[in-house]
Design a protein around this motif. Structure first.
Motif, PDB file in Angstrom:
ATOM      1  N   LEU A 138       1.101  -1.204   0.152  1.00 39.37           N
ATOM      2  CA  LEU A 138       0.012   0.170  -0.033  1.00 39.37           C
ATOM      3  C   LEU A 138       0.846   1.424  -0.058  1.00 39.37           C
ATOM      4  O   LEU A 138       1.880   1.226   0.731  1.00 39.37           O
ATOM      5  CB  LEU A 138      -0.897  -0.097   1.279  1.00 39.37           C
ATOM      6  CG  LEU A 138      -1.797  -1.126   1.468  1.00 39.37           C
ATOM      7  CD1 LEU A 138      -2.538  -0.841   2.910  1.00 39.37           C
ATOM      8  CD2 LEU A 138      -2.662  -1.458   0.389  1.00 39.37           C
ATOM      9  N   ALA A 139       0.526   2.377  -0.537  1.00 40.10           N
ATOM     10  CA  ALA A 139       1.248   3.505  -0.784  1.00 40.10           C
ATOM     11  C   ALA A 139       0.382   4.827  -0.613  1.00 40.10           C
ATOM     12  O   ALA A 139      -0.872   4.629  -1.358  1.00 40.10           O
ATOM     13  CB  ALA A 139       1.921   3.521  -2.063  1.00 40.10           C
ATOM     14  N   GLY A 140       0.909   5.761  -0.017  1.00 37.44           N
ATOM     15  CA  GLY A 140       0.150   7.049   0.436  1.00 37.44           C
ATOM     16  C   GLY A 140       0.607   7.916  -0.569  1.00 37.44           C
ATOM     17  O   GLY A 140       1.380   7.955  -1.679  1.00 37.44           O
ATOM     18  N   PRO A 141      -0.085   9.296  -0.541  1.00 33.56           N
ATOM     19  CA  PRO A 141      -0.132  10.074  -1.712  1.00 33.56           C
ATOM     20  C   PRO A 141       1.307  10.708  -1.693  1.00 33.56           C
ATOM     21  O   PRO A 141       1.969  11.579  -2.669  1.00 33.56           O
ATOM     22  CB  PRO A 141      -0.889  11.362  -1.270  1.00 33.56           C
ATOM     23  CG  PRO A 141      -1.434  10.938   0.111  1.00 33.56           C
ATOM     24  CD  PRO A 141      -1.039   9.631   0.476  1.00 33.56           C
ATOM     25  N   ALA A 142       2.442  10.622  -0.632  1.00 31.22           N
ATOM     26  CA  ALA A 142       3.634  10.949  -0.697  1.00 31.22           C
ATOM     27  C   ALA A 142       4.426  10.175  -1.486  1.00 31.22           C
ATOM     28  O   ALA A 142       5.743  10.626  -1.803  1.00 31.22           O
ATOM     29  CB  ALA A 142       4.294  11.421   0.332  1.00 31.22           C
ATOM     30  N   SER A 143       4.283   9.045  -1.966  1.00 29.75           N
ATOM     31  CA  SER A 143       5.088   8.209  -2.650  1.00 29.75           C
ATOM     32  C   SER A 143       5.541   8.263  -3.784  1.00 29.75           C
ATOM     33  O   SER A 143       4.673   8.786  -4.813  1.00 29.75           O
ATOM     34  CB  SER A 143       4.350   6.565  -2.420  1.00 29.75           C
ATOM     35  OG  SER A 143       3.988   6.330  -1.060  1.00 29.75           O
ATOM     36  N   VAL A 197      -3.294   4.739  -1.668  1.00 24.07           N
ATOM     37  CA  VAL A 197      -4.489   5.205  -0.824  1.00 24.07           C
ATOM     38  C   VAL A 197      -4.168   6.740  -0.431  1.00 24.07           C
ATOM     39  O   VAL A 197      -3.009   7.112  -0.385  1.00 24.07           O
ATOM     40  CB  VAL A 197      -4.356   4.251   0.367  1.00 24.07           C
ATOM     41  CG1 VAL A 197      -4.798   2.920   0.000  1.00 24.07           C
ATOM     42  CG2 VAL A 197      -3.236   4.431   1.155  1.00 24.07           C
ATOM     43  N   GLU A 198      -5.251   7.199   0.187  1.00 24.48           N
ATOM     44  CA  GLU A 198      -5.033   8.676   0.700  1.00 24.48           C
ATOM     45  C   GLU A 198      -4.684   8.353   2.189  1.00 24.48           C
ATOM     46  O   GLU A 198      -3.805   9.355   2.375  1.00 24.48           O
ATOM     47  CB  GLU A 198      -6.387   9.467   0.556  1.00 24.48           C
ATOM     48  CG  GLU A 198      -6.770   9.798  -0.896  1.00 24.48           C
ATOM     49  CD  GLU A 198      -5.782  10.786  -1.498  1.00 24.48           C
ATOM     50  OE1 GLU A 198      -5.162  11.668  -0.775  1.00 24.48           O
ATOM     51  OE2 GLU A 198      -5.413  10.456  -2.565  1.00 24.48           O
ATOM     52  N   ASP A 199      -5.108   7.881   2.746  1.00 24.49           N
ATOM     53  CA  ASP A 199      -4.829   7.554   4.411  1.00 24.49           C
ATOM     54  C   ASP A 199      -4.345   6.297   4.717  1.00 24.49           C
ATOM     55  O   ASP A 199      -4.764   4.970   4.670  1.00 24.49           O
ATOM     56  CB  ASP A 199      -6.051   7.681   5.065  1.00 24.49           C
ATOM     57  CG  ASP A 199      -5.700   7.681   6.513  1.00 24.49           C
ATOM     58  OD1 ASP A 199      -4.721   7.304   7.049  1.00 24.49           O
ATOM     59  OD2 ASP A 199      -6.781   8.245   7.565  1.00 24.49           O
ATOM     60  N   LEU A 200      -2.696   6.276   4.516  1.00 22.92           N
ATOM     61  CA  LEU A 200      -2.077   5.066   4.450  1.00 22.92           C
ATOM     62  C   LEU A 200      -2.411   4.209   5.896  1.00 22.92           C
ATOM     63  O   LEU A 200      -2.527   3.021   5.970  1.00 22.92           O
ATOM     64  CB  LEU A 200      -0.501   5.129   4.547  1.00 22.92           C
ATOM     65  CG  LEU A 200       0.149   4.065   4.473  1.00 22.92           C
ATOM     66  CD1 LEU A 200      -0.147   3.180   3.506  1.00 22.92           C
ATOM     67  CD2 LEU A 200       1.625   4.556   4.470  1.00 22.92           C
ATOM     68  N   ASP A 201      -2.198   4.998   7.084  1.00 30.58           N
ATOM     69  CA  ASP A 201      -2.470   4.193   8.440  1.00 30.58           C
ATOM     70  C   ASP A 201      -3.864   3.448   8.359  1.00 30.58           C
ATOM     71  O   ASP A 201      -4.038   2.244   8.870  1.00 30.58           O
ATOM     72  CB  ASP A 201      -2.345   5.249   9.592  1.00 30.58           C
ATOM     73  CG  ASP A 201      -1.046   5.683   9.886  1.00 30.58           C
ATOM     74  OD1 ASP A 201      -0.024   4.885   9.169  1.00 30.58           O
ATOM     75  OD2 ASP A 201      -0.920   6.591  10.329  1.00 30.58           O
ATOM     76  N   ALA A 202      -4.917   4.480   7.895  1.00 34.97           N
ATOM     77  CA  ALA A 202      -6.296   3.678   8.069  1.00 34.97           C
ATOM     78  C   ALA A 202      -6.328   2.221   7.188  1.00 34.97           C
ATOM     79  O   ALA A 202      -6.666   1.436   7.381  1.00 34.97           O
ATOM     80  CB  ALA A 202      -7.386   4.598   7.624  1.00 34.97           C
ATOM     81  N   ALA A 203      -5.801   2.658   6.114  1.00 34.79           N
ATOM     82  CA  ALA A 203      -5.962   1.462   4.931  1.00 34.79           C
ATOM     83  C   ALA A 203      -5.060   0.316   5.443  1.00 34.79           C
ATOM     84  O   ALA A 203      -5.308  -1.009   5.268  1.00 34.79           O
ATOM     85  CB  ALA A 203      -5.243   2.061   3.416  1.00 34.79           C
TER      86      ALA A 203
END
Length: 274
Positions: A138-143, A197-203
């Protein structure tokens, strides 16, 4: 739960891989921010120790491989490579580092528990191999992602095996041959990621929760089925791929590429034609 250093012998007294068990997951956090979580000898040793510890962790159904700072992994520690001891020569040193990295990739692929890469930062070169070796990513928007070996005169030798198992052929060809940077949405579209994903921790939390109804034995056996072809390819081609890296490390182009990288300048071949 309080984060603790991993066990095992290391060549670096610092804790470069933090270990925590929470909510059914063993969370391994790369924390070598001084070199952007580059793959150094010490980091590999500590990550091996953390993976071994997680394998025997009854309170953890899965493993989450994350990072501190703005970079998941910058690839090989080129400063370590450039200052390696001269007693065995650059080719032998490169071959040995490649074999050590092969062992790390195998440890992730063959781990008895699912391993999730949790990325919200930059991933380069060998770091791409770590992501590809994980079962889910999984990767967030800063990736951002890039296979930068080609810009140093190197080949993405060892990591080409897990990458080929994840990424579509034409997309992998472009990434390998251009070294272009791309974002999480593109990484998802070509198969490197499970989700952008937008929210990495939640995902990550939602994905970890999905494993709670799963039998540890069932997870282990099904993961082994999926991992078999990648492990077989790594074992069959490991010496060959290590040899490619060793051969290239002794060339003038790699010397120039590494020097230019460490001096933060374009390599000689990147100059514009008149």
């Amino acid at each position: 739960m309080t984060e603790q250093p991993t066990g095992g012998t290391t060549t670096d007294a610092r804790t470069l891989v933090r270990y925590e068990v929470a909510d059914g997951a063993a969370r391994l956090t790369l924390d070598s921010q001084h070199n952007r979580n580059a793959i150094s000898t010490a980091l590999v040793e500590q990550l091996h120790a953390a993976l071994d510890r997680a394998a025997g962790e009854d309170a953890a159904r899965v493993v989450v491989l994350g990072h501190a700072g703005g970079t998941f992994c910058a690839g090989a520690d080129l400063s370590e490579a450039s200052t390696a001891g001269a007693e065995t020569g650059p080719e032998e040193q490169a071959a040995e580092r490649t074999r050590v990295f092969l062992g790390l990739l195998r440890a992730i692929v063959a781990h008895p528990k699912p391993v999730i890469a949790a990325v919200d930062g930059h991933v380069r070169a060998g770091g791409m191999g770590l992501v590809a070796a994980c079962d889910l990513a999984l990767a967030g928007p800063a990736s951002t992602f890039a296979l930068t070996e080609v810009r140093l005169g190197l080949a993405a030798a060892m990591i080409s095996v897990p990458l080929a198992a994840r990424v579509r052929s034409r997309d992998l060809t472009r990434a390998l041959l251009t070294g272009e940077k791309f974002d999480a949405a593109h990484a998802r579209s070509i198969g490197l990621l499970t989700e952008a994903v937008e929210d990495l921790d939640a995902a990550v939390g939602e994905l970890v929760a999905a494993f709670r109804p799963c039998s540890p034995q069932g997870l282990r056996e099904n993961k082994a089925l999926l991992a078999g072809p990648v492990l077989a390819e790594l074992d069959a081609r490991g010496d060959e791929l290590a040899g490619i890296t060793a051969r290239l490390f002794g060339t003038p182009e790699v010397a120039e590429g590494m020097t230019a990288f460490l001096e933060r300048r374009p390599p000689s071949w990147a100059a514009r034609s008149e």
